[in-house]
Scaffold this active site. Sequence first.
Site, PDB file in Angstrom:
ATOM      1  N   LYS A   1       0.661  -1.150  -0.012  1.00 36.85           N
ATOM      2  CA  LYS A   1       0.052   0.071  -0.030  1.00 36.85           C
ATOM      3  C   LYS A   1       0.919   1.289  -0.058  1.00 36.85           C
ATOM      4  O   LYS A   1       0.412   2.425   0.070  1.00 36.85           O
ATOM      5  CB  LYS A   1      -0.870  -0.077   1.256  1.00 36.85           C
TER       6      LYS A   1
ATOM      7  N   GLY B   1       1.311   6.681   0.173  1.00 38.64           N
ATOM      8  CA  GLY B   1       0.522   5.348   0.789  1.00 38.64           C
ATOM      9  C   GLY B   1      -1.045   5.607   0.813  1.00 38.64           C
ATOM     10  O   GLY B   1      -1.567   6.590   0.851  1.00 38.64           O
TER      11      GLY B   1
ATOM     12  N   SER C   1      -7.769   2.488   9.812  1.00 37.55           N
ATOM     13  CA  SER C   1      -8.325   2.001  10.754  1.00 37.55           C
ATOM     14  C   SER C   1      -7.561   2.077  12.096  1.00 37.55           C
ATOM     15  O   SER C   1      -7.864   2.263  13.035  1.00 37.55           O
ATOM     16  CB  SER C   1      -8.742   0.475  10.572  1.00 37.55           C
TER      17      SER C   1
END
Length: 176
Positions: free
Chosen positions: A36, A48, A127
């Site tokens: 990522k 990213g 998250s």
Amino acid sequence: MHATTILMVRKGGRVVLGGDGQVSLGQTIVKGNARKVRRLAKGAVIGGFAGATADAFTLFERLEAKLEQYPGQLTRACVELTKDWRTDRYLRRLEAMMLVADRDVSLLLSGSGDVLEPESGVMAIGSGGNYALAAARALEDGDLDAEAIVRRAMTIAAEICVYTNGNLVMESLDAS
């Protein structure tokens, strides 16, 4: 955005961007070694993403085009990208956030038109972003360099957030 953690730390003449490798689909881990974090603009920019993978790839492609249009002007390229992101009917539906940096500047980009530079040298999204951000801020005043802070903070985030794993991919640039 959930299902990932991306952390950027600028300290001691370097900027380091790290991301975990977990891809989740609902309650299931689909992949544990996704990349990522990547280099853009022939290696002069690192970036990213957090969010939907196809959306992030679309945004990386668009950012790459803006960087070609405005070479050496990361902030300008990002502002132009977020203008398009907010106003273009197709792009407006993309669900992702990005962290990008060059030798001089670190930025957070969002579909709501945000192009934000951190007050300190630390930013995070995803998250597990708040966990990584808190850990990195706690570590930034110590003796650790930027890479060590990213490694330690991402490890802490992976221990707390179920959508974050310990498969870390990092990219770095020497700052000016």
